[in-house]
Design a protein around this motif. Structure first.
Motif, short mmCIF file in Angstrom:
data_model
loop_
_atom_site.label_atom_id
_atom_site.label_comp_id
_atom_site.label_asym_id
_atom_site.label_seq_id
_atom_site.Cartn_x
_atom_site.Cartn_y
_atom_site.Cartn_z
N GLN A 271 0.93 -1.24 0.03
CA GLN A 271 0.13 -0.16 0.03
C GLN A 271 0.95 1.22 0.16
OE1 GLN A 271 -2.55 0.24 3.42
NE2 GLN A 271 -4.18 -0.88 2.32
N TRP A 272 2.03 1.38 0.64
CA TRP A 272 2.90 2.21 0.93
C TRP A 272 3.61 2.69 -0.50
CZ3 TRP A 272 3.62 6.42 3.52
CH2 TRP A 272 4.79 7.07 3.60
N ALA A 273 3.76 1.50 -1.21
CA ALA A 273 4.60 1.79 -2.60
C ALA A 273 3.45 2.28 -3.52
CB ALA A 273 5.02 0.45 -2.98
N ALA A 274 2.23 1.62 -3.36
CA ALA A 274 1.05 2.29 -4.30
C ALA A 274 0.80 3.54 -4.22
CB ALA A 274 -0.08 1.24 -3.98
N PHE A 275 1.01 4.15 -2.76
CA PHE A 275 0.50 5.58 -2.45
C PHE A 275 1.44 6.24 -3.34
CE2 PHE A 275 1.62 9.35 -0.20
CZ PHE A 275 0.49 10.15 -0.37
N TRP A 276 2.58 6.08 -3.10
CA TRP A 276 3.59 6.92 -3.76
C TRP A 276 3.48 6.73 -5.37
CZ3 TRP A 276 5.38 10.82 -1.67
CH2 TRP A 276 5.43 10.83 -0.15
N GLU A 277 3.23 5.69 -5.94
CA GLU A 277 3.08 5.67 -7.38
C GLU A 277 1.83 6.54 -7.65
OE1 GLU A 277 2.20 1.70 -9.43
OE2 GLU A 277 4.05 1.24 -8.36
N ALA A 278 0.86 6.79 -6.84
CA ALA A 278 -0.24 7.61 -7.43
C ALA A 278 0.14 8.78 -7.09
CB ALA A 278 -1.45 7.08 -6.29
N HIS A 279 0.88 9.30 -6.00
CA HIS A 279 1.61 10.28 -5.70
C HIS A 279 2.35 11.25 -6.91
CE1 HIS A 279 4.38 13.36 -3.75
NE2 HIS A 279 3.37 13.75 -3.15
N ASP A 280 2.98 10.45 -7.37
CA ASP A 280 4.16 10.58 -8.48
C ASP A 280 3.70 10.27 -9.76
OD1 ASP A 280 5.70 11.12 -6.29
OD2 ASP A 280 6.82 9.28 -6.40
N ALA A 281 2.36 9.91 -9.98
CA ALA A 281 1.99 9.62 -11.53
C ALA A 281 1.97 10.99 -12.18
CB ALA A 281 0.69 8.94 -11.29
N PRO A 282 2.60 11.06 -13.27
CA PRO A 282 2.53 12.25 -14.05
C PRO A 282 1.18 12.60 -14.87
CG PRO A 282 3.66 10.47 -15.26
CD PRO A 282 3.28 9.92 -13.93
N GLY A 283 0.98 14.09 -14.52
CA GLY A 283 -0.41 14.54 -15.16
C GLY A 283 -1.42 14.22 -14.18
N ALA A 284 -1.58 13.09 -13.20
CA ALA A 284 -2.44 13.11 -12.27
C ALA A 284 -2.90 14.21 -11.42
CB ALA A 284 -2.51 11.57 -11.75
N THR A 285 -4.05 14.40 -10.87
CA THR A 285 -4.29 15.48 -9.81
C THR A 285 -3.70 14.96 -8.67
OG1 THR A 285 -6.58 14.50 -9.61
CG2 THR A 285 -6.25 16.64 -10.84
N GLY A 286 -3.50 13.60 -8.59
CA GLY A 286 -2.78 13.13 -7.40
C GLY A 286 -3.90 12.89 -6.24
N PRO A 287 -3.35 12.14 -4.99
CA PRO A 287 -4.31 11.81 -3.89
C PRO A 287 -4.21 12.82 -2.98
CG PRO A 287 -2.18 10.60 -3.77
CD PRO A 287 -2.08 11.46 -4.95
#
Ligand SMILES: Cc1ncc(COP(=O)(O)O)c(C=O)c1O
Length: 486
Positions: A271-287
Motif C-alpha cells: 500500500q505504501w508503494a502504491a500510494f507513492w506511485e499514485a502521488h508521483d503519477a505524471p499528469g494526475a491530480t494526485g491523492p
C-alpha cells in the motif's frame, strides 16, 4: 509483501466493518491495537467521551509501551549488550507515559525545565533521568544540577554555563555526557546539535578528571533519520571519542544513540508503494489536496522496526572490523537510547466530532471537524494513515471523496492533506478517529490559536474506563512566571 504483525495486532473478523466507513484514496490502512478496535466498535462510548471531554480528544492506553521497549531489550540481550532505555517525554506530554515507562523499568529523557520538574515531582529518581533539552536556560541547568540528573552537554557555551554554576561548589561530581555532532557526509546529514569529536576532545583535555566538578559519564548523539548504516557510522565515531576520553583519564561508561528508532504505522508495504506511485503519477491530480506534492514525510511503513532494527545495528561492522555489539562489549560500555515515537506505537488515538459537510467554491467536498490541524501534526508534511469513521446514528450524506478540514481560519486548514473516500457518506455528530497518534502527532505542534482550548487527554484502563490524565491540570498555556519558572 506484508510485514508480519505482533500476535495481538492480528486483524479480527470485524476489522473490515470498522474500516468500512472511510479510507484514503488510495488507502493506507492503519495498524490497530486491540484496545483501539474495542473502542472504535463502541460508538456510544466514542460519542460520550467527546461529550464529556470535548473535541478533539486524545485517548491513551499504554500497554503497548512495555512490549515495544522489550523488543529493544531482547535484541540487545541477544547480542550480549547492556541496554538502558530512557523514554523521550517530548513525544507525548501525559504523566501516564512517565508512570508507564517507569513501571516497565525505564528511565525518562526530558526536553525542558517543566518536563524535568514534573518527572522529579512524580518521584522518578534523578539517576533515571537524562536531560537532553536542545536549549537549556539557567534555571533548567540549576534544577538538573541540584537534582543530580544526567545533563547532556550540547555545546561549549552550555558547558561553560554549567562550569560557572558548579565553580566553587563542594557538591559531588555532577554526571554529564557530551553530545557528539558526527562528521557529516553524503549519507549523514549535518546537524545543529552537539559539537565535533575534536572539539569535545580538546575541551576534555583541559580538564583534570580527578578534580573536575563534572564527571563525563558518556557520549551521546541523536540523528535525524532512521538508517542503520548512518547510525553505525555515528556510533563508530562515538566509540573513537570514548577511547580518546578514556586516554585522557576520563571514565565514560555509556554510549547513548538517542531516538529515531523506526516504527511502522501501516500494515502493508505494498500500500505504501502504491500510494507513492499514485502521488508521483505524471499528469494526475494526485491523492493530495489540490495535487500538491508531499515533500518531507515520515516513512509510515518501514521494514526494520525496533528489535529487528537494533539487531541489525548491533551486527554492523565498526572501522576496527568488530561488530558494534563486540565493540561495546570489549569496552564494557552500556548502550543507551531515548526512543519516543517507536515505544509509543499503539498507545494513542485522537477522536474528533464531525460538525459539517461543505464544499469549496469549486466543488471539492469537505468534512469539517471540531479540531484544528495542530492537533494531529508533526514535522512531517502529512499524517499518512487512514482515519476511521465511527457512525453515531445521524443521517449520512451521499457517498463522496472529501478532505478533512479544521477550525483555524486558514484556506489550507487540512487535518490531513490526503483525499478520503466515504462510501456511505458522513453524518453530523459522527466521530473521526485518527489512529496511533500518541508519538508526537497529538502534542508536538498543538496550539491554542483563536483561543480554542487544547485537546483533553484521557487514559483508558484495562477495564475500558477512561480518566483524565493529570497533565491537563498543569496548564501548558500559563505564561512564564518568575516566581515559578525563574
Ligand atoms: C535528543 C533526542 N533524544 C530522543 C528523541 C526521540 O526521538 P524519537 O521519538 O524519534 O525516538 C529526540 C527527538 O527529537 C531527541 O531530540
Amino acid at each position: 509483501m506484508t510485514t508480519p504483525l505482533p500476535a495481538d495486532d492480528t486483524p479480527t473478523p470485524d476489522d473490515a466493518a470498522l474500516r468500512s466507513g472511510c479510507a484514503g484514496a488510495p488507502p493506507l490502512t492503519a495498524r490497530l491495537e486491540p484496545w483501539m478496535r474495542e473502542l472504535l466498535a463502541d460508538p456510544a462510548t466514542c460519542a460520550g467521551l467527546l461529550e464529556t471531554y470535548g473535541s478533539p480528544l486524545n485517548v491513551h492506553e499504554f500497554s503497548a509501551l512495555a512490549r515495544n521497549a522489550a523488543e529493544l531489550t531482547a535484541a540487545a540481550t541477544e547480542a550480549g549488550v547492556d541496554l538502558r532505555i530512557f523514554v523521550a517525554r517530548k513525544a507525548n506530554k501525559t504523566l501516564e507515559l512517565v508512570s508507564s515507562a517507569r513501571e516497565a523499568g525505564h528511565g525518562i529523557d526530558v526536553g525542558s525545565h517543566r518536563e524535568l520538574d514534573q518527572v522529579l515531582d512524580l518521584g522518578v529518581p534523578a539517576e533515571e533521568v537524562v536531560v537532553t533539552a536542545a536549549i537549556k536556560p539557567r534555571p533548567l541547568l540549576q534544577r538538573a544540577l541540584g537534582s543530580g540528573s544526567l545533563l547532556v552537554l550540547d555545546n561549549l557555551d552550555e558547558a561553560a554555563a554549567v562550569d560557572a554554576l558548579v565553580a566553587g561548589t563542594a557538591a559531588p561530581q555532577h554526571p554529564v555526557a557530551v553530545r557528539l555532532a558526527p562528521r557529516p557526509d553524503q549519507a549523514l546529514a549535518p546537524t545543529r546539535f552537539g559539537e565535533s569529536a575534536a572539539t569535545w576532545r580538546d575541551w576534555a583535555a583541559r580538564r583534570d578528571a580527578a578534580q573536575d566538578p563534572l564527571r563525563i559519564d558518556g557520549v551521546h548523539f541523536h540523528l535525524h533519520g532512521y538508517d542503520v548504516r548512518t547510525r553505525a557510522a555515528a556510533l563508530d565515531e562515538a566509540l573513537e571519542l570514548v577511547d580518546a576520553l578514556r586516554g585522557q583519564g576520563h571514565h565514560p561508561r555509556f554510549l547513548d544513540i538517542g531516538g529515531g528508532i523506526p516504527m511502522s504505522y501501516l500494515e502493508d508495504a505494498e500500500q505504501w508503494a502504491a500510494f507513492w506511485e499514485a502521488h508521483d503519477a505524471p499528469g494526475a491530480t494526485g491523492p493530495t489536496w489540490r495535487g500538491e506534492p508531499l515533500r518531507q514525510v515520515y516513512p509510515y511503513h518501514q521494514q526494520l522496526v525496533r528489535g529487528s532494527w537494533l539487531r541489525r545495528l548491533l551486527a554492523e561492522r565498526t572501522s576496527s572490523g568488530s561488530s558494534v555489539a563486540e565493540a561495546l562489549r570489549e569496552r564494557g560500555l552500556e548502550l543507551r537510547c531515548e526512543p519516543g515515537r517507536s515505544v509509543l506505537d499503539g498507545c494513542g488515538m485522537t477522536l474528533a466530532r464531525v460538525v459539517q459537510r461543505t464544499a469549496t467554491s469549486d466543488g471539492q467536498a469537505l468534512v469539517g471537524l471540531e479540531m484544528n490541524r495542530t492537533q494531529c501534526r508533526s514535522t512531517s508534511d502529512d499524517f499518512l494513515v487512514d482515519p476511521l469513521l465511527v457512525r453515531t446514528g445521524g443521517t449520512p450524506s451521499e457517498p463522496f471523496d472529501a478532505f478533512l478540514v479544521g477550525a483555524y481560519c486558514i484556506e489550507a486548514e487540512l487535518i490531513q492533506r490526503r483525499r478520503v473516500r466515504f462510501p456511505g457518506g458522513v453524518a453530523i455528530g459522527d466521530v473521526i478517529a485518527l489512529p496511533n497518534t500518541a508519538g508526537y502527532l497529538m502534542h508536538i505542534l498543538e496550539s491554542a490559536s483563536h483561543q480554542i482550548p487544547l485537546a483533553s487527554n484521557v487514559v483508558r484502563t484495562a477495564t475500558g474506563e477512561h480518566h483524565r490524565d493529570r497533565i491537563d491540570a498543569v496548564s501548558p498555556l500559563r505564561p512564564w512566571d518568575p516566581a515559578r519558572d525563574g
